[in-house]
Design a protein around this motif. Structure first.
Motif, PDB file in Angstrom:
ATOM      1  N   LEU A  96     -12.656  14.734  -5.272  1.00  0.00           N
ATOM      2  CA  LEU A  96     -11.197  14.748  -5.343  1.00  0.00           C
ATOM      3  C   LEU A  96     -10.579  13.875  -4.249  1.00  0.00           C
ATOM      4  CD1 LEU A  96      -8.960  17.682  -6.297  1.00  0.00           C
ATOM      5  CD2 LEU A  96      -8.307  16.273  -4.353  1.00  0.00           C
ATOM      6  N   ALA A  97     -11.136  13.941  -3.050  1.00  0.00           N
ATOM      7  CA  ALA A  97     -10.609  13.117  -1.965  1.00  0.00           C
ATOM      8  C   ALA A  97     -10.700  11.634  -2.308  1.00  0.00           C
ATOM      9  CB  ALA A  97     -11.364  13.409  -0.670  1.00  0.00           C
ATOM     10  N   TYR A  98     -11.788  11.223  -2.956  1.00  0.00           N
ATOM     11  CA  TYR A  98     -11.965   9.807  -3.299  1.00  0.00           C
ATOM     12  C   TYR A  98     -11.016   9.368  -4.414  1.00  0.00           C
ATOM     13  CZ  TYR A  98     -16.314   9.801  -0.550  1.00  0.00           C
ATOM     14  OH  TYR A  98     -17.255   9.887   0.454  1.00  0.00           O
ATOM     15  N   VAL A  99     -10.670  10.264  -5.338  1.00  0.00           N
ATOM     16  CA  VAL A  99      -9.671   9.910  -6.344  1.00  0.00           C
ATOM     17  C   VAL A  99      -8.375   9.471  -5.660  1.00  0.00           C
ATOM     18  CG1 VAL A  99      -8.166  10.824  -8.155  1.00  0.00           C
ATOM     19  CG2 VAL A  99     -10.605  11.331  -8.206  1.00  0.00           C
ATOM     20  N   ILE A 100      -8.001  10.206  -4.621  1.00  0.00           N
ATOM     21  CA  ILE A 100      -6.775   9.868  -3.902  1.00  0.00           C
ATOM     22  C   ILE A 100      -6.978   8.656  -2.997  1.00  0.00           C
ATOM     23  CG2 ILE A 100      -5.126  10.711  -2.180  1.00  0.00           C
ATOM     24  CD1 ILE A 100      -5.744  13.566  -3.372  1.00  0.00           C
ATOM     25  N   ALA A 101      -8.042   8.700  -2.187  1.00  0.00           N
ATOM     26  CA  ALA A 101      -8.240   7.668  -1.167  1.00  0.00           C
ATOM     27  C   ALA A 101      -8.721   6.342  -1.739  1.00  0.00           C
ATOM     28  CB  ALA A 101      -9.231   8.169  -0.122  1.00  0.00           C
ATOM     29  N   CYS A 102      -9.387   6.361  -2.881  1.00  0.00           N
ATOM     30  CA  CYS A 102      -9.951   5.133  -3.448  1.00  0.00           C
ATOM     31  C   CYS A 102      -9.221   4.643  -4.693  1.00  0.00           C
ATOM     32  CB  CYS A 102     -11.422   5.333  -3.795  1.00  0.00           C
ATOM     33  SG  CYS A 102     -12.456   5.815  -2.401  1.00  0.00           S
ATOM     34  N   ASP A 103      -8.616   5.562  -5.458  1.00  0.00           N
ATOM     35  CA  ASP A 103      -8.000   5.167  -6.726  1.00  0.00           C
ATOM     36  C   ASP A 103      -6.474   5.081  -6.655  1.00  0.00           C
ATOM     37  OD1 ASP A 103     -10.545   5.176  -7.725  1.00  0.00           O
ATOM     38  OD2 ASP A 103     -10.354   7.082  -8.783  1.00  0.00           O
ATOM     39  N   ILE A 104      -5.828   5.973  -5.911  1.00  0.00           N
ATOM     40  CA  ILE A 104      -4.358   5.971  -5.851  1.00  0.00           C
ATOM     41  C   ILE A 104      -3.865   5.150  -4.673  1.00  0.00           C
ATOM     42  CG2 ILE A 104      -2.263   7.354  -5.731  1.00  0.00           C
ATOM     43  CD1 ILE A 104      -3.817   9.732  -6.794  1.00  0.00           C
ATOM     44  N   HIS A 105      -4.291   5.497  -3.485  1.00  0.00           N
ATOM     45  CA  HIS A 105      -3.709   4.912  -2.282  1.00  0.00           C
ATOM     46  C   HIS A 105      -3.871   3.399  -2.173  1.00  0.00           C
ATOM     47  CE1 HIS A 105      -3.957   3.593   1.966  1.00  0.00           C
ATOM     48  NE2 HIS A 105      -2.791   4.184   2.000  1.00  0.00           N
ATOM     49  N   PRO A 106      -5.055   2.821  -2.426  1.00  0.00           N
ATOM     50  CA  PRO A 106      -5.220   1.388  -2.164  1.00  0.00           C
ATOM     51  C   PRO A 106      -4.282   0.487  -2.955  1.00  0.00           C
ATOM     52  CG  PRO A 106      -7.350   2.452  -2.376  1.00  0.00           C
ATOM     53  CD  PRO A 106      -6.326   3.448  -2.808  1.00  0.00           C
ATOM     54  N   VAL A 107      -3.887   0.899  -4.166  1.00  0.00           N
ATOM     55  CA  VAL A 107      -3.011   0.040  -4.970  1.00  0.00           C
ATOM     56  C   VAL A 107      -1.536   0.320  -4.727  1.00  0.00           C
ATOM     57  CG1 VAL A 107      -4.705  -0.357  -6.776  1.00  0.00           C
ATOM     58  CG2 VAL A 107      -3.174   1.617  -6.947  1.00  0.00           C
ATOM     59  N   ASN A 108      -1.232   1.284  -3.880  1.00  0.00           N
ATOM     60  CA  ASN A 108       0.158   1.679  -3.675  1.00  0.00           C
ATOM     61  C   ASN A 108       0.586   1.689  -2.217  1.00  0.00           C
ATOM     62  OD1 ASN A 108       1.037   1.981  -6.269  1.00  0.00           O
ATOM     63  ND2 ASN A 108       0.743   4.173  -6.381  1.00  0.00           N
ATOM     64  N   ASN A 109      -0.228   1.147  -1.321  1.00  0.00           N
ATOM     65  CA  ASN A 109       0.196   1.184   0.075  1.00  0.00           C
ATOM     66  C   ASN A 109       1.191   0.054   0.344  1.00  0.00           C
ATOM     67  OD1 ASN A 109      -1.311  -1.145   0.528  1.00  0.00           O
ATOM     68  ND2 ASN A 109      -3.026  -0.062   1.466  1.00  0.00           N
ATOM     69  N   LEU A 110       1.730   0.048   1.552  1.00  0.00           N
ATOM     70  CA  LEU A 110       2.853  -0.839   1.870  1.00  0.00           C
ATOM     71  C   LEU A 110       2.509  -2.306   1.676  1.00  0.00           C
ATOM     72  CD1 LEU A 110       5.747  -1.149   2.945  1.00  0.00           C
ATOM     73  CD2 LEU A 110       4.794  -1.096   5.262  1.00  0.00           C
ATOM     74  N   ARG A 111       1.315  -2.718   2.085  1.00  0.00           N
ATOM     75  CA  ARG A 111       0.990  -4.144   2.001  1.00  0.00           C
ATOM     76  C   ARG A 111       0.869  -4.608   0.555  1.00  0.00           C
ATOM     77  NH1 ARG A 111      -5.226  -4.435   4.368  1.00  0.00           N
ATOM     78  NH2 ARG A 111      -6.159  -2.914   2.962  1.00  0.00           N
ATOM     79  N   ILE A 112       0.399  -3.728  -0.336  1.00  0.00           N
ATOM     80  CA  ILE A 112       0.319  -4.080  -1.751  1.00  0.00           C
ATOM     81  C   ILE A 112       1.715  -4.179  -2.347  1.00  0.00           C
ATOM     82  CG2 ILE A 112      -0.495  -3.326  -4.016  1.00  0.00           C
ATOM     83  CD1 ILE A 112      -2.696  -4.310  -2.091  1.00  0.00           C
ATOM     84  N   LEU A 113       2.569  -3.206  -2.049  1.00  0.00           N
ATOM     85  CA  LEU A 113       3.927  -3.224  -2.595  1.00  0.00           C
ATOM     86  C   LEU A 113       4.703  -4.440  -2.095  1.00  0.00           C
ATOM     87  CD1 LEU A 113       4.816   0.575  -2.297  1.00  0.00           C
ATOM     88  CD2 LEU A 113       3.952  -0.674  -4.291  1.00  0.00           C
ATOM     89  N   ARG A 114       4.500  -4.810  -0.838  1.00  0.00           N
ATOM     90  CA  ARG A 114       5.178  -5.995  -0.310  1.00  0.00           C
ATOM     91  C   ARG A 114       4.651  -7.271  -0.952  1.00  0.00           C
ATOM     92  NH1 ARG A 114       6.174  -4.993   6.211  1.00  0.00           N
ATOM     93  NH2 ARG A 114       8.065  -3.729   5.932  1.00  0.00           N
ATOM     94  N   TYR A 115       3.358  -7.329  -1.209  1.00  0.00           N
ATOM     95  CA  TYR A 115       2.788  -8.505  -1.861  1.00  0.00           C
ATOM     96  C   TYR A 115       3.345  -8.652  -3.275  1.00  0.00           C
ATOM     97  CZ  TYR A 115      -0.658 -11.922  -3.429  1.00  0.00           C
ATOM     98  OH  TYR A 115      -1.261 -13.057  -3.916  1.00  0.00           O
ATOM     99  N   LEU A 116       3.438  -7.532  -3.979  1.00  0.00           N
ATOM    100  CA  LEU A 116       3.994  -7.572  -5.324  1.00  0.00           C
ATOM    101  C   LEU A 116       5.410  -8.136  -5.317  1.00  0.00           C
ATOM    102  CD1 LEU A 116       2.860  -4.093  -6.711  1.00  0.00           C
ATOM    103  CD2 LEU A 116       2.103  -6.326  -7.536  1.00  0.00           C
TER     104      LEU A 116
END
Length: 214
Positions: A96-116
Protein backbone atom coordinates in the motif's frame (compact mmCIF):
# COMPACT_ATOMS: atom_id res chain seq x y z
CA UNK A 1 19.17 14.84 14.40
CA UNK A 2 18.03 17.33 11.77
CA UNK A 3 15.19 17.05 9.27
CA UNK A 4 15.22 19.24 6.19
CA UNK A 5 11.57 19.66 5.36
CA UNK A 6 8.93 21.75 3.60
CA UNK A 7 5.62 22.05 5.39
CA UNK A 8 3.42 21.08 2.42
CA UNK A 9 5.66 18.31 1.08
CA UNK A 10 3.83 15.03 1.54
CA UNK A 11 7.14 13.16 1.65
CA UNK A 12 8.37 15.42 4.46
CA UNK A 13 5.00 14.96 6.16
CA UNK A 14 5.51 11.16 6.14
CA UNK A 15 8.81 11.49 7.95
CA UNK A 16 7.44 13.99 10.46
CA UNK A 17 4.68 11.49 11.32
CA UNK A 18 7.22 8.70 11.82
CA UNK A 19 9.40 10.88 14.06
CA UNK A 20 6.39 11.93 16.12
CA UNK A 21 5.15 8.36 16.51
CA UNK A 22 8.59 7.34 17.77
CA UNK A 23 8.86 10.39 20.02
CA UNK A 24 12.20 11.39 18.52
CA UNK A 25 13.39 14.99 18.97
CA UNK A 26 14.89 16.76 15.96
CA UNK A 27 15.84 20.16 14.64
CA UNK A 28 13.53 21.34 11.88
CA UNK A 29 15.42 22.88 8.95
CA UNK A 30 13.01 24.47 6.46
CA UNK A 31 13.72 24.19 2.75
CA UNK A 32 11.37 26.22 0.54
CA UNK A 33 10.82 24.10 -2.55
CA UNK A 34 8.54 26.77 -4.03
CA UNK A 35 11.50 29.13 -4.36
CA UNK A 36 13.99 26.42 -5.36
CA UNK A 37 16.01 26.18 -2.15
CA UNK A 38 16.21 22.41 -2.62
CA UNK A 39 18.24 23.02 -5.79
CA UNK A 40 20.73 25.40 -4.18
CA UNK A 41 24.30 24.19 -4.66
CA UNK A 42 25.12 24.16 -0.95
CA UNK A 43 22.04 22.08 -0.11
CA UNK A 44 22.70 19.58 -2.92
CA UNK A 45 26.40 19.27 -2.11
CA UNK A 46 26.21 19.18 1.67
CA UNK A 47 22.78 17.77 2.52
CA UNK A 48 20.94 15.90 -0.23
CA UNK A 49 22.44 15.03 -3.65
CA UNK A 50 18.94 14.17 -4.89
CA UNK A 51 17.95 17.86 -4.57
CA UNK A 52 14.64 17.09 -2.86
CA UNK A 53 13.07 17.08 0.57
CA UNK A 54 13.05 15.52 3.05
CA UNK A 55 16.60 14.88 4.14
CA UNK A 56 17.78 13.46 7.45
CA UNK A 57 21.09 14.30 9.06
CA UNK A 58 21.99 12.05 11.99
CA UNK A 59 25.51 12.87 13.09
CA UNK A 60 27.69 12.29 10.05
CA UNK A 61 25.02 10.23 8.30
CA UNK A 62 22.94 11.95 5.60
CA UNK A 63 19.94 10.33 3.95
CA UNK A 64 17.27 11.40 1.49
CA UNK A 65 14.03 9.76 0.31
CA UNK A 66 11.22 9.42 2.82
CA UNK A 67 10.81 5.64 2.73
CA UNK A 68 14.54 5.10 3.21
CA UNK A 69 14.50 7.54 6.13
CA UNK A 70 11.60 5.76 7.82
CA UNK A 71 13.28 2.39 7.31
CA UNK A 72 16.46 3.84 8.87
CA UNK A 73 14.45 5.16 11.83
CA UNK A 74 12.84 1.74 12.28
CA UNK A 75 16.26 0.08 12.33
CA UNK A 76 17.72 2.45 14.92
CA UNK A 77 14.58 3.28 16.93
CA UNK A 78 12.34 0.22 16.51
CA UNK A 79 9.55 1.21 18.89
CA UNK A 80 6.91 1.56 17.68
CA UNK A 81 7.79 -0.41 14.59
CA UNK A 82 6.32 1.08 11.40
CA UNK A 83 7.48 -1.57 8.91
CA UNK A 84 6.41 -4.91 10.41
CA UNK A 85 8.85 -7.76 10.68
CA UNK A 86 6.32 -10.53 10.03
CA UNK A 87 6.66 -11.31 6.33
CA UNK A 88 3.07 -11.19 5.10
CA UNK A 89 2.07 -8.10 7.09
CA UNK A 90 5.29 -6.37 6.04
CA UNK A 91 4.45 -7.10 2.41
CA UNK A 92 0.92 -5.71 2.78
CA UNK A 93 2.17 -2.51 4.42
CA UNK A 94 4.80 -2.01 1.74
CA UNK A 95 2.33 -2.80 -1.03
CA UNK A 96 0.00 0.00 0.00
CA UNK A 97 2.81 2.42 0.81
CA UNK A 98 4.33 1.85 -2.65
CA UNK A 99 1.00 2.54 -4.39
CA UNK A 100 1.15 6.00 -2.86
CA UNK A 101 4.91 6.60 -2.94
CA UNK A 102 5.57 5.09 -6.38
CA UNK A 103 2.30 5.41 -8.33
CA UNK A 104 0.56 8.59 -7.07
CA UNK A 105 3.18 10.94 -5.70
CA UNK A 106 5.87 10.90 -8.43
CA UNK A 107 3.50 12.10 -11.17
CA UNK A 108 1.86 14.76 -9.01
CA UNK A 109 4.63 16.47 -7.09
CA UNK A 110 5.48 20.14 -7.52
CA UNK A 111 8.25 19.74 -10.09
CA UNK A 112 6.04 17.63 -12.36
CA UNK A 113 3.12 20.06 -12.13
CA UNK A 114 5.43 22.99 -12.87
CA UNK A 115 6.93 21.18 -15.86
CA UNK A 116 3.48 20.49 -17.23
CA UNK A 117 2.46 24.12 -16.93
CA UNK A 118 5.69 26.04 -17.53
CA UNK A 119 7.44 23.84 -20.12
CA UNK A 120 4.68 21.90 -21.87
CA UNK A 121 2.23 24.77 -21.66
CA UNK A 122 -0.80 22.94 -20.33
CA UNK A 123 -3.55 25.13 -18.94
CA UNK A 124 -4.28 25.33 -15.19
CA UNK A 125 -7.45 23.37 -15.86
CA UNK A 126 -5.52 20.63 -17.66
CA UNK A 127 -2.95 20.53 -14.87
CA UNK A 128 -5.71 20.12 -12.28
CA UNK A 129 -7.32 17.38 -14.36
CA UNK A 130 -3.96 15.58 -14.53
CA UNK A 131 -3.61 15.79 -10.75
CA UNK A 132 -7.14 14.53 -10.08
CA UNK A 133 -6.81 11.65 -12.54
CA UNK A 134 -3.71 10.16 -10.92
CA UNK A 135 -4.97 10.75 -7.39
CA UNK A 136 -8.27 9.05 -8.14
CA UNK A 137 -6.64 6.12 -9.95
CA UNK A 138 -4.17 5.61 -7.11
CA UNK A 139 -6.69 5.96 -4.31
CA UNK A 140 -9.00 3.53 -6.10
CA UNK A 141 -6.19 0.99 -5.79
CA UNK A 142 -5.65 1.91 -2.14
CA UNK A 143 -9.36 1.48 -1.46
CA UNK A 144 -9.40 -1.97 -3.04
CA UNK A 145 -6.36 -3.04 -1.03
CA UNK A 146 -7.95 -1.83 2.20
CA UNK A 147 -11.24 -3.54 1.37
CA UNK A 148 -9.49 -6.87 0.77
CA UNK A 149 -6.73 -6.80 3.37
CA UNK A 150 -7.27 -3.89 5.75
CA UNK A 151 -8.45 -4.31 9.30
CA UNK A 152 -8.83 -2.25 12.45
CA UNK A 153 -8.89 1.53 12.72
CA UNK A 154 -5.57 1.89 10.89
CA UNK A 155 -4.72 0.50 7.47
CA UNK A 156 -3.58 -2.85 8.86
CA UNK A 157 -4.58 -3.30 12.45
CA UNK A 158 -4.60 -1.57 15.80
CA UNK A 159 -1.35 0.37 15.37
CA UNK A 160 -0.19 2.83 12.71
CA UNK A 161 2.36 1.68 10.17
CA UNK A 162 4.27 3.02 7.21
CA UNK A 163 1.06 2.64 5.20
CA UNK A 164 -0.69 5.19 7.41
CA UNK A 165 2.35 7.50 7.31
CA UNK A 166 1.96 7.57 3.53
CA UNK A 167 -1.84 7.59 3.27
CA UNK A 168 -2.58 10.55 5.52
CA UNK A 169 -0.33 13.08 3.74
CA UNK A 170 -1.60 11.93 0.34
CA UNK A 171 -5.22 12.50 1.32
CA UNK A 172 -4.37 15.84 2.92
CA UNK A 173 -2.68 17.00 -0.28
CA UNK A 174 -5.51 15.69 -2.45
CA UNK A 175 -8.04 17.66 -0.42
CA UNK A 176 -5.86 20.77 -0.54
CA UNK A 177 -5.82 20.46 -4.32
CA UNK A 178 -9.60 20.24 -4.48
CA UNK A 179 -10.04 16.50 -5.04
CA UNK A 180 -13.25 14.86 -3.85
CA UNK A 181 -12.09 12.01 -1.63
CA UNK A 182 -15.51 11.09 -0.23
CA UNK A 183 -15.89 7.90 -2.27
CA UNK A 184 -12.77 6.38 -0.71
CA UNK A 185 -14.70 5.23 2.32
CA UNK A 186 -12.13 2.98 4.00
CA UNK A 187 -9.23 5.32 3.31
CA UNK A 188 -11.15 8.28 4.69
CA UNK A 189 -12.04 6.31 7.83
CA UNK A 190 -8.31 5.77 8.44
CA UNK A 191 -7.63 9.44 7.69
CA UNK A 192 -10.25 10.63 10.19
CA UNK A 193 -8.95 8.22 12.83
CA UNK A 194 -5.40 9.46 12.31
CA UNK A 195 -6.54 13.08 12.56
CA UNK A 196 -7.29 12.51 16.24
CA UNK A 197 -3.88 11.03 17.05
CA UNK A 198 -1.38 13.42 18.69
CA UNK A 199 1.56 12.29 16.52
CA UNK A 200 -0.34 12.87 13.31
CA UNK A 201 -1.55 16.23 14.61
CA UNK A 202 2.00 17.25 15.51
CA UNK A 203 3.15 16.48 11.95
CA UNK A 204 0.41 18.48 10.20
CA UNK A 205 1.59 21.15 7.73
CA UNK A 206 -0.08 24.00 9.60
CA UNK A 207 1.88 23.17 12.75
CA UNK A 208 5.30 23.49 11.11
CA UNK A 209 7.52 26.55 11.64
CA UNK A 210 7.68 27.33 7.91
CA UNK A 211 3.91 27.14 7.38
CA UNK A 212 2.28 29.82 5.28
CA UNK A 213 -1.40 29.95 4.44
CA UNK A 214 -1.00 30.32 0.68
Amino acid sequence: MQIYSFFNSSTSYRVRIALALKGLPYDYRPVNIRTGEHRASDYVAAINPSAVVPALVDGDFHLGQSLAIIDYLDAHHPEPRLIPQEAELRARVLELAYVIACDIHPVNNLRILRYLQDTLGVSPEQKDAWYRHWVEEGLDAVERLLAQHGRGPWCFGEQPSLADCCLVPQIANAQRMGCDTSRFVRAMAVYRHASGHPAFQQAEPQRQPDYTAR
